[in-house]
Design an enzyme around this catalytic site. Structure first.
Site, PDB file in Angstrom:
ATOM      1  N   SER A   1       0.726  -1.224   0.047  1.00 43.58           N
ATOM      2  CA  SER A   1      -0.094  -0.134   0.005  1.00 43.58           C
ATOM      3  C   SER A   1       0.902   1.350   0.045  1.00 43.58           C
ATOM      4  CB  SER A   1      -0.675   0.022   1.333  1.00 43.58           C
ATOM      5  OG  SER A   1      -1.489   1.173   1.381  1.00 43.58           O
TER       6      SER A   1
ATOM      7  N   TYR B   1      -3.393   0.057  10.719  1.00 43.75           N
ATOM      8  CA  TYR B   1      -3.454  -0.421   9.014  1.00 43.75           C
ATOM      9  C   TYR B   1      -1.917   0.149   8.630  1.00 43.75           C
ATOM     10  CZ  TYR B   1      -4.368  -0.640   4.152  1.00 43.75           C
ATOM     11  OH  TYR B   1      -4.637  -0.806   2.763  1.00 43.75           O
TER      12      TYR B   1
HETATM   13  P1  NAD Z   1     -11.745  -5.135  -1.338  1.00 39.29           P
HETATM   14  O1  NAD Z   1     -12.704  -5.214  -0.068  1.00 39.29           O
HETATM   15  O2  NAD Z   1     -12.769  -4.965  -2.733  1.00 39.29           O
HETATM   16  O3  NAD Z   1     -11.279  -6.460  -1.643  1.00 39.29           O
HETATM   17  C1  NAD Z   1     -10.463  -7.374  -0.479  1.00 39.29           C
HETATM   18  C2  NAD Z   1     -11.313  -8.796  -0.364  1.00 39.29           C
HETATM   19  O4  NAD Z   1     -10.693  -9.465   0.703  1.00 39.29           O
HETATM   20  C3  NAD Z   1     -12.637  -9.105  -0.281  1.00 39.29           C
HETATM   21  O5  NAD Z   1     -13.128  -9.670  -1.350  1.00 39.29           O
HETATM   22  C4  NAD Z   1     -12.944  -9.693   0.947  1.00 39.29           C
HETATM   23  O6  NAD Z   1     -13.976 -10.376   0.983  1.00 39.29           O
HETATM   24  C5  NAD Z   1     -11.740 -10.280   1.203  1.00 39.29           C
HETATM   25  N1  NAD Z   1     -11.007 -10.557   2.626  1.00 39.29           N
HETATM   26  C6  NAD Z   1     -11.426  -9.636   3.459  1.00 39.29           C
HETATM   27  N2  NAD Z   1     -11.015 -10.196   4.720  1.00 39.29           N
HETATM   28  C7  NAD Z   1     -10.690 -11.335   4.355  1.00 39.29           C
HETATM   29  C8  NAD Z   1     -10.510 -12.737   5.379  1.00 39.29           C
HETATM   30  N3  NAD Z   1     -10.653 -12.503   6.609  1.00 39.29           N
HETATM   31  N4  NAD Z   1     -10.347 -14.032   4.710  1.00 39.29           N
HETATM   32  C9  NAD Z   1     -10.866 -13.964   3.295  1.00 39.29           C
HETATM   33  N5  NAD Z   1     -11.034 -13.052   2.685  1.00 39.29           N
HETATM   34  C10 NAD Z   1     -10.915 -11.785   3.078  1.00 39.29           C
HETATM   35  O7  NAD Z   1     -10.658  -4.266  -1.162  1.00 39.29           O
HETATM   36  P2  NAD Z   1      -9.243  -3.894  -2.139  1.00 39.29           P
HETATM   37  O8  NAD Z   1      -9.037  -2.581  -1.724  1.00 39.29           O
HETATM   38  O9  NAD Z   1      -9.391  -4.521  -3.302  1.00 39.29           O
HETATM   39  O10 NAD Z   1      -8.401  -4.749  -1.096  1.00 39.29           O
HETATM   40  C11 NAD Z   1      -7.346  -5.444  -1.622  1.00 39.29           C
HETATM   41  C12 NAD Z   1      -5.911  -5.360  -0.872  1.00 39.29           C
HETATM   42  O11 NAD Z   1      -5.600  -4.027  -1.693  1.00 39.29           O
HETATM   43  C13 NAD Z   1      -5.866  -5.024   0.686  1.00 39.29           C
HETATM   44  O12 NAD Z   1      -4.752  -5.663   1.132  1.00 39.29           O
HETATM   45  C14 NAD Z   1      -5.874  -3.702   0.952  1.00 39.29           C
HETATM   46  O13 NAD Z   1      -5.234  -3.368   2.185  1.00 39.29           O
HETATM   47  C15 NAD Z   1      -4.948  -3.347  -0.275  1.00 39.29           C
HETATM   48  N6  NAD Z   1      -5.125  -1.912  -0.692  1.00 39.29           N
HETATM   49  C16 NAD Z   1      -6.150  -1.151  -0.787  1.00 39.29           C
HETATM   50  C17 NAD Z   1      -6.275   0.157  -1.202  1.00 39.29           C
HETATM   51  C18 NAD Z   1      -7.521   0.878  -1.665  1.00 39.29           C
HETATM   52  O14 NAD Z   1      -7.766   2.062  -1.489  1.00 39.29           O
HETATM   53  N7  NAD Z   1      -8.511   0.320  -1.899  1.00 39.29           N
HETATM   54  C19 NAD Z   1      -5.238   0.916  -1.388  1.00 39.29           C
HETATM   55  C20 NAD Z   1      -3.930   0.371  -0.795  1.00 39.29           C
HETATM   56  C21 NAD Z   1      -3.937  -1.140  -0.528  1.00 39.29           C
END
Ligand code: NAD
Length: 264
Positions: free
Chosen positions: A144, A157
């Site tokens: 991230s 976080y």
């Molecule tokens: P999202 O919620 O769309 O996707 C995350 C997925 O992980 C979901 O489908 C959820 O059901 C699954 N999940 C969460 N906890 C879980 C668990 N305990 N067991 C199994 N599945 C689980 O969110 P996203 O933004 O696509 O996140 C993906 C990654 O990207 C994460 O690691 C997040 O920290 C990182 N990230 C996101 C952003 C942002 O702004 N969206 C920025 C930087 C990093």
């Protein structure tokens, strides 16, 4: 011909957001199969219906080691090998400052965020390492902007994502020369990224107020747009491609709209 012809991958948190974009892009690039791990069983079934022969699913929680062991076994049984592990499932703290916690909330939220964002990656790497050594494959973890900077989340976080940066470097050292280990570091992205059950935020999502979120994120970055999941997927393709990234390990490719060049 695609960049990932014949490749077999596991993607955790692959039902939604960035993980889902990676799954679909891997298939577009010729992957032979992807095992998608997520706790959202209904969403997994809908995704599998789009590519029934090339997607296998494990409905489970990344906090449980058995979820990862099942995913690796399924990859080997269904597709015969494993080339790429994408550790990606994560949850957010919605920028809650330290002083905003009671001691009890702090303990519970710490356990939840670190168990999902960090232990989930450790378990995935452990469960997959033998298969990846056998295939001379790679691991890619979603880091991230909060892996490098303050302000991409609250202290829990941010600490969890800084820990992911350390994990990537340490595993890259441990598994060289057999397995490359890298990360992709998204900035604010319009997804369903959810909060924690510990704070009662499991139904709160990053892009609940999509237009507001898009404006806030876009205004905060030099490139002036809020990222979409698809904006990052190509970097996961690049890192998974032996032909194009065989000399890259221990790196985090930032995909954050240029936060690193923001003037002081
Ligand atoms: P999202 O919620 O769309 O996707 C995350 C997925 O992980 C979901 O489908 C959820 O059901 C699954 N999940 C969460 N906890 C879980 C668990 N305990 N067991 C199994 N599945 C689980 O969110 P996203 O933004 O696509 O996140 C993906 C990654 O990207 C994460 O690691 C997040 O920290 C990182 N990230 C996101 C952003 C942002 O702004 N969206 C920025 C930087 C990093």
């Amino acid at each position: 011909m695609g960049w990932l012809d014949g490749n077999v991958a596991i993607v955790t948190g692959g039902e939604s957001g960035i993980g889902r974009a990676v799954v679909l892009r891997y298939l577009d690039e010729g992957a032979a199969g992807v095992v998608v791990v997520d706790r959202n069983a209904d969403g997994l079934a809908a995704l599998k219906a789009k590519h029934p022969k090339k997607i296998a699913t494990v409905a489970g929680d990344v906090r449980d080691y058995a979820t990862h062991a099942q995913a690796v076994a399924l990859a080997l049984k269904t597709f015969g090998k494993l080339d790429t592990l994408v550790g990606n499932a994560g949850v957010f703290d919605f920028h809650r400052p330290l002083k905003g916690y009671t001691p009890e909330m702090l303990a519970a939220t710490f356990e939840e965020i670190f168990a999902i964002n960090l232990r989930g990656y450790l378990y995935a790497a452990h469960a997959a390492h033998e298969a990846l050594i056998a295939s001379q494959g790679c691991m890619i973890f979603t880091a991230s902007v909060a892996s490098l900077h303050a302000g991409g989340g609250g202290p829990l976080y941010t600490a969890s994502k800084h820990a992911v940066a350390g994990l990537i470097r340490q595993l890259a050292a441990e598994f060289a020369p057999d397995v490359r280990v890298n990360g992709v570091g998204p900035g604010g992205t319009l997804t369903n990224l959810s909060g924690t059950a510990s704070l009662g935020h499991d139904n709160r999502h990053m892009s609940d107020k999509r237009a507001e979120a898009a404006e806030r994120i876009g205004n905060a970055v030099p490139l002036r747009f809020a990222q979409e999941p698809e904006d990052h997927a190509g970097l996961y393709v690049l890192l998974a491609s032996r032909a194009n990234a065989r000399a890259v390990t221990g790196e985090i490719l930032m995909s954050d709209g240029g936060i690193g060049i923001r003037p002081l």
